[in-house]
Scaffold this motif. Structure first.
Motif, PDB file in Angstrom:
ATOM      1  N   LEU A 536       0.829  -1.202   0.000  1.00 48.58           N
ATOM      2  CA  LEU A 536       0.000   0.000   0.000  1.00 48.58           C
ATOM      3  C   LEU A 536       0.867   1.256   0.000  1.00 48.58           C
ATOM      4  O   LEU A 536       0.592   2.233  -0.706  1.00 48.58           O
ATOM      5  CB  LEU A 536      -0.940   0.011   1.210  1.00 48.58           C
ATOM      6  N   LEU A 537       1.907   1.228   0.790  1.00 47.98           N
ATOM      7  CA  LEU A 537       2.814   2.364   0.827  1.00 47.98           C
ATOM      8  C   LEU A 537       3.528   2.550  -0.507  1.00 47.98           C
ATOM      9  O   LEU A 537       3.755   3.687  -0.958  1.00 47.98           O
ATOM     10  CB  LEU A 537       3.837   2.196   1.950  1.00 47.98           C
ATOM     11  N   GLN A 538       3.876   1.392  -1.136  1.00 43.30           N
ATOM     12  CA  GLN A 538       4.541   1.490  -2.441  1.00 43.30           C
ATOM     13  C   GLN A 538       3.615   2.127  -3.481  1.00 43.30           C
ATOM     14  O   GLN A 538       4.059   2.833  -4.394  1.00 43.30           O
ATOM     15  CB  GLN A 538       4.995   0.101  -2.921  1.00 43.30           C
ATOM     16  N   GLN A 539       2.325   1.873  -3.333  1.00 43.54           N
ATOM     17  CA  GLN A 539       1.356   2.424  -4.282  1.00 43.54           C
ATOM     18  C   GLN A 539       0.994   3.885  -3.930  1.00 43.54           C
ATOM     19  O   GLN A 539       0.219   4.510  -4.660  1.00 43.54           O
ATOM     20  CB  GLN A 539       0.094   1.566  -4.281  1.00 43.54           C
ATOM     21  N   GLU A 540       1.532   4.395  -2.829  1.00 40.40           N
ATOM     22  CA  GLU A 540       1.329   5.789  -2.387  1.00 40.40           C
ATOM     23  C   GLU A 540      -0.163   6.118  -2.211  1.00 40.40           C
ATOM     24  O   GLU A 540      -0.632   7.208  -2.541  1.00 40.40           O
ATOM     25  CB  GLU A 540       1.976   6.770  -3.377  1.00 40.40           C
ATOM     26  N   MET A 541      -0.854   5.100  -1.708  1.00 41.12           N
ATOM     27  CA  MET A 541      -2.289   5.311  -1.468  1.00 41.12           C
ATOM     28  C   MET A 541      -2.516   6.187  -0.225  1.00 41.12           C
ATOM     29  O   MET A 541      -3.582   6.800  -0.078  1.00 41.12           O
ATOM     30  CB  MET A 541      -3.000   3.968  -1.309  1.00 41.12           C
ATOM     31  N   ALA A 542      -1.519   6.241   0.635  1.00 33.91           N
ATOM     32  CA  ALA A 542      -1.648   7.064   1.849  1.00 33.91           C
ATOM     33  C   ALA A 542      -0.932   8.405   1.694  1.00 33.91           C
ATOM     34  O   ALA A 542      -0.808   9.166   2.645  1.00 33.91           O
ATOM     35  CB  ALA A 542      -1.094   6.304   3.049  1.00 33.91           C
ATOM     36  N   GLY A 543      -0.476   8.648   0.525  1.00 31.44           N
ATOM     37  CA  GLY A 543       0.237   9.905   0.281  1.00 31.44           C
ATOM     38  C   GLY A 543       1.528   9.656  -0.469  1.00 31.44           C
ATOM     39  O   GLY A 543       1.991   8.536  -0.615  1.00 31.44           O
ATOM     40  N   CYS A 544       2.081  10.795  -0.938  1.00 31.60           N
ATOM     41  CA  CYS A 544       3.325  10.650  -1.730  1.00 31.60           C
ATOM     42  C   CYS A 544       4.519  10.379  -0.828  1.00 31.60           C
ATOM     43  O   CYS A 544       4.578  10.833   0.316  1.00 31.60           O
ATOM     44  CB  CYS A 544       3.543  11.930  -2.525  1.00 31.60           C
ATOM     45  N   LEU A 545       5.488   9.648  -1.416  1.00 34.36           N
ATOM     46  CA  LEU A 545       6.724   9.284  -0.698  1.00 34.36           C
ATOM     47  C   LEU A 545       7.903   9.866  -1.442  1.00 34.36           C
ATOM     48  O   LEU A 545       7.930   9.911  -2.679  1.00 34.36           O
ATOM     49  CB  LEU A 545       6.879   7.772  -0.618  1.00 34.36           C
ATOM     50  N   ASN A 546       8.856  10.298  -0.651  1.00 33.68           N
ATOM     51  CA  ASN A 546      10.090  10.746  -1.293  1.00 33.68           C
ATOM     52  C   ASN A 546      10.951   9.542  -1.650  1.00 33.68           C
ATOM     53  O   ASN A 546      10.641   8.391  -1.317  1.00 33.68           O
ATOM     54  CB  ASN A 546      10.825  11.749  -0.395  1.00 33.68           C
ATOM     55  N   ASP A 547      12.042   9.790  -2.313  1.00 40.01           N
ATOM     56  CA  ASP A 547      12.890   8.684  -2.792  1.00 40.01           C
ATOM     57  C   ASP A 547      13.424   7.825  -1.644  1.00 40.01           C
ATOM     58  O   ASP A 547      13.521   6.596  -1.750  1.00 40.01           O
ATOM     59  CB  ASP A 547      14.047   9.250  -3.606  1.00 40.01           C
ATOM     60  N   LYS A 548      13.798   8.495  -0.575  1.00 36.41           N
ATOM     61  CA  LYS A 548      14.348   7.723   0.545  1.00 36.41           C
ATOM     62  C   LYS A 548      13.288   6.827   1.159  1.00 36.41           C
ATOM     63  O   LYS A 548      13.552   5.664   1.489  1.00 36.41           O
ATOM     64  CB  LYS A 548      14.879   8.719   1.599  1.00 36.41           C
ATOM     65  N   GLN A 549      12.090   7.341   1.265  1.00 31.50           N
ATOM     66  CA  GLN A 549      10.994   6.531   1.817  1.00 31.50           C
ATOM     67  C   GLN A 549      10.681   5.342   0.900  1.00 31.50           C
ATOM     68  O   GLN A 549      10.421   4.238   1.363  1.00 31.50           O
ATOM     69  CB  GLN A 549       9.757   7.424   2.011  1.00 31.50           C
ATOM     70  N   LYS A 550      10.681   5.598  -0.432  1.00 29.73           N
ATOM     71  CA  LYS A 550      10.445   4.488  -1.365  1.00 29.73           C
ATOM     72  C   LYS A 550      11.517   3.410  -1.222  1.00 29.73           C
ATOM     73  O   LYS A 550      11.239   2.205  -1.299  1.00 29.73           O
ATOM     74  CB  LYS A 550      10.427   5.015  -2.806  1.00 29.73           C
ATOM     75  N   GLU A 551      12.770   3.823  -1.031  1.00 27.63           N
ATOM     76  CA  GLU A 551      13.853   2.845  -0.875  1.00 27.63           C
ATOM     77  C   GLU A 551      13.609   1.989   0.363  1.00 27.63           C
ATOM     78  O   GLU A 551      13.773   0.775   0.336  1.00 27.63           O
ATOM     79  CB  GLU A 551      15.181   3.593  -0.780  1.00 27.63           C
TER      80      GLU A 551
END
Length: 752
Positions: A536-551
């Motif tokens: 869910l977090l990878q799909q950014e359903m709860a909001g956008c993620l920065n690059d570090k968060q995606k990593e």
């Protein structure tokens, strides 16, 4: 010289002479003896009172006596002369030792004329030893036949038989001698005597050989020496030899040769059958070979140059040696020098000697067999007595005949106590034992092998490994049971402990598997939540993620995947070990199966620059397996191959074989040392701790792959060369083998 065939002719001739003398007495008396009373001239001259002459003749010489005798009646003389010339035997008229007349046969015998004979005393015709004999028989009036030696004119002698008859003439007694030439008869008697002596000597030698202890004891070497020496002495030959066939019957070898001249024994000569065919044929076909002239006899001519000429053998007497209807050799009597005529008695004696040699060979073989038997019996007795296994001999009535010390120790009884008792008193019988013994006696079984308990003297039960065999008599009838009893009490106790340990280990393994399965379920539940939220977090359903968060989110998700795969492997392994894994077998198309597996790992291989190769046999179109599990096995092998191959290729080869199908995954990777093969399929085991740091993994893949293959009734095998690569092969049978080597009986679903 005339030989008289019948002794009665002598008496007949004497009787006829007496008749003629009586007739002559009637015709013309002897006047010279009538002129005065008779005087005992024989007593005065010869010592014989029966020959009396007139008193006036007491001092006259022999010539006067002869003249007086010749003045007898002409009728008497003519008639007697006729008789003396026609009789078969020779006649001499002898008065007081003076020859008065003789017939022509006497002249032929002695070589003297009648006129010279009538001037001699009868003693002059005899050898020096004969006068005493003639005095005994003639002068003292004996009328029985006797033998003397007559000396002929040329000095030679002739044996004669004499018989005298006293014939009264004109009141006086005249001696009539009948002489018969017995030279030929004496020669025959000498031949008979020699033959009798030979037979007597032969019988003595044969009895001596028959009583020989050497012959009876079976010492062939000494027995042959005794026989050859005795034979040479009896037959009077210089050499006697014994020859025996070799085992291939291609030649005969001289085992003993006695030389009577040197009194030495030798051996070693050989006659090859191929070189002397005629001699060997005669030896096999004839009762004996009596070669009087060995050089001229066809049967022995072949031996002339190599043997007869060398030793100067002129005559050869060969007797074959037979043993049990088989020709085993020959005994040779070799006469040196001149040609000898072998007699029938000598041939028979040679045959008897050959028979004795056959008996000596038989006694030697029997002695050797007995020695071998005694040695064998001693060995078996030693084994019997020293064996650590109990051995008992039981008769057909189940009575113990003999035991060894080991059996006495196993049962706690003495040999004296066991022998004679019933074997059934000591064994704990089980149902069906009687049928087993009956099968053994009927020949259905060669032996019985079973575990049985025996009752010890102290009452405890002894576990044993019992082996029972049947010993038959010479006529094939069952005679004894041979029982071999090994005490396995300690082994049974060890087995019991092992079974208990095995059961405990299996229980622990099941508990471990159940624990792992439970824990895996417990771990999977929160792990699924972590992976789901990560997605869910990878799909950014709860909001956008920065690059570090995606990593960070990607790391969480990949770690969750790895942990999930590990948990799945643990669950699968636990289910297989616990016997709870069930296969759903079906016919799978091989092409599609392989394509799916290769496509799954292709991205991973390409990232490492590896070449993927697939080679499928056209006949390998279908395999019978659980689809999920076969894919899992192949993926495990491919994953390992790609993981441990830095460069090169990874290939899949599928082959159809008679018993099933094989899947072989090979690579050009780092390879495996042979010493590490035994650790390959152990769970949670990697071959080198350095590899665990360089290559990720838990070591469950190969362990699970082998267990799944064996669950299918197949197996996984490996071939590898360190530094060159490895080949892992999965074998799956055409149909499911429901019994697995490690997991036991499993329930499998078969889908056609």
């Amino acid at each position: 010289m005339v030989e008289c065939k019948e002794s009665e002719q002598t008496a007949k001739a004497v009787a006829e002479s007496q008749e003629i003398m009586n007739i002559g007495e009637e015709v013309q008396p002897f006047k010279g003896w009538e002129e005065s009373p008779p005087v005992d001239l024989g007593q005065g001259v010869m010592g014989n009172s029966r020959f009396s002459m007139p008193t006036k003749l007491q001092s006259i010489d022999e010539l006067s006596l002869k003249g007086l005798a010749l003045s007898a009646s002409k009728n008497i003389e003519s008639r007697f002369h006729c008789l003396s010339q026609t009789t078969v035997e020779c006649l001499i008229i002898d008065d007081n030792g003076i020859i008065l007349d003789a017939n022509l046969i006497v002249t032929k015998m002695t070589g003297d004329e009648i006129t010279k004979l009538t001037s001699k005393k009868s003693f002059d015709l005899l050898t020096a030893t004969s006068p005493q004999l003639i005095r005994k028989h003639i002068l003292f009036g004996y009328e029985k036949p006797y033998q003397v030696i007559v000396v002929k004119k040329d000095g030679s002698t002739v044996a004669v038989e004499m018989q005298s008859k006293i014939i009264p003439y004109q009141g006086q007694n005249i001696q009539v001698l009948a002489i018969r030439d017995i030279t030929e008869r004496k020669q025959k008697e000498e031949i008979l005597q020699r033959r009798e002596n030979f037979l007597r000597k032969q019988n003595q030698i044969l009895v001596q050989i028959a009583k020989s202890k050497t012959l009876q004891q079976g010492n062939l070497h000494i027995a042959l020496r005794e026989i050859t020496e005795a034979t040479a002495q009896t037959v009077e030959v210089k050499r006697v030899s014994v020859w025996l066939y070799n085992s291939e019957r291609s030649k005969i070898e001289c085992v003993d040769l006695y030389d009577a001249t040197t009194h030495c024994h030798s051996s070693g000569m050989t006659f090859w059958k191929a070189n002397f065919p005629v001699f060997f044929q005669a030896l096999e076909q004839e009762r004996s070979i009596a070669a009087h002239d060995a050089f001229d006899d066809n049967r022995t001519q072949e031996l002339s140059e190599p043997y007869l000429f060398v030793f100067g053998i002129a005559s050869l007497l060969v007797a074959p040696i037979w043993l049990g209807g088989v020709l085993v050799g020959a005994v040779c009597h070799e006469h040196i020098g001149y040609i000898r005529q072998w007699t029938l008695e000598e041939e028979n004696f040679a045959g008897t000697i050959a028979d004795f040699i056959g008996l000596a060979i038989e006694a030697s073989e029997r002695n050797t067999a007995q020695e071998t038997l005694r040695y064998s019996e001693a060995q078996f007795r030693a084994i019997f007595e020293c064996s650590s296994v109990g051995i008992g001999l039981v008769d057909m009535k189940a009575q113990i005949v003999d035991t060894n010390p080991a059996l006495c120790k196993i049962l706690g009884y003495s040999r004296e106590k066991l022998c004679g008792s019933s074997f059934a008193d000591y064994i704990v019988k089980q149902e069906g034992d009687l049928e087993l013994y009956q099968q053994l006696m009927l020949g259905i079984r060669d032996r019985l092998e079973m575990e049985r308990r025996f009752v010890h003297q102290d009452g405890r039960l002894v576990w044993t490994q019992l082996s029972v065999s049947l010993i038959s008599s010479p006529n094939g009838e069952p005679q004894y049971f041979l029982t071999m009893i090994e005490d396995i009490t300690e082994r049974k106790q060890t087995e019991l402990k092992l079974c208990e340990s095995k059961e405990a280990a299996e229980a622990g393994s099941r508990a471990k598997s159940e624990f792992l399965a439970t824990m895996s379920h417990e771990l999977r539940t929160p792990l699924n939540a972590i992976m789901g939220l990560s997605q869910l977090l990878q799909q950014e359903m709860a909001g956008c993620l920065n690059d570090k968060q995606k990593e960070y989110i990607n790391c969480i998700y990949s770690s969750g995947e790895h942990l999930l795969a590990l948990i799945n492997d643990i669950l699968d392994l636990s289910k297989v070990e616990a016997g709870k894994e069930e296969l759903l077998l079906s016919e799978l198309p091989v092409q599609e199966l392989c394509a799916h597996v290769v496509s799954t790992v292709r991205d991973r291989a390409e990232k490492k620059g590896l070449q993927l190769i697939t080679e499928i046999d056209k006949q390998a179109d279908i395999c019978i397996a659980d689809e999920r599990r076969i894919k899992q096995m192949l993926l495990n092998l491919f994953t390992n191959a790609i993981k441990f191959t830095p460069a090169g290729r990874v290939s899949l080869e599928v082959r159809k074989i008679s018993l099933g199908i094989t899947f072989t995954v090979s690579d050009t990777g780092i390879g495996i040392a042979p010493s590490h093969f035994k650790f390959l399929f152990e769970p949670f085991k990697q071959l080198d701790s350095r590899l665990s740091r360089q290559y990720e993994g838990t070591g469950l893949g190969l362990a699970l792959t082998r267990k799944l293959a064996r669950l299918h009734g197949g197996d996984v095998t490996v071939e590898s060369t360190l530094g060159k690569g490895s080949r892992f092969t999965i074998f799956l049978p055409n149909q499911l083998h429901q019994e697995s080597e490690e997991t036991g009986m499993l329930t499998s679903a078969h889908t056609n």
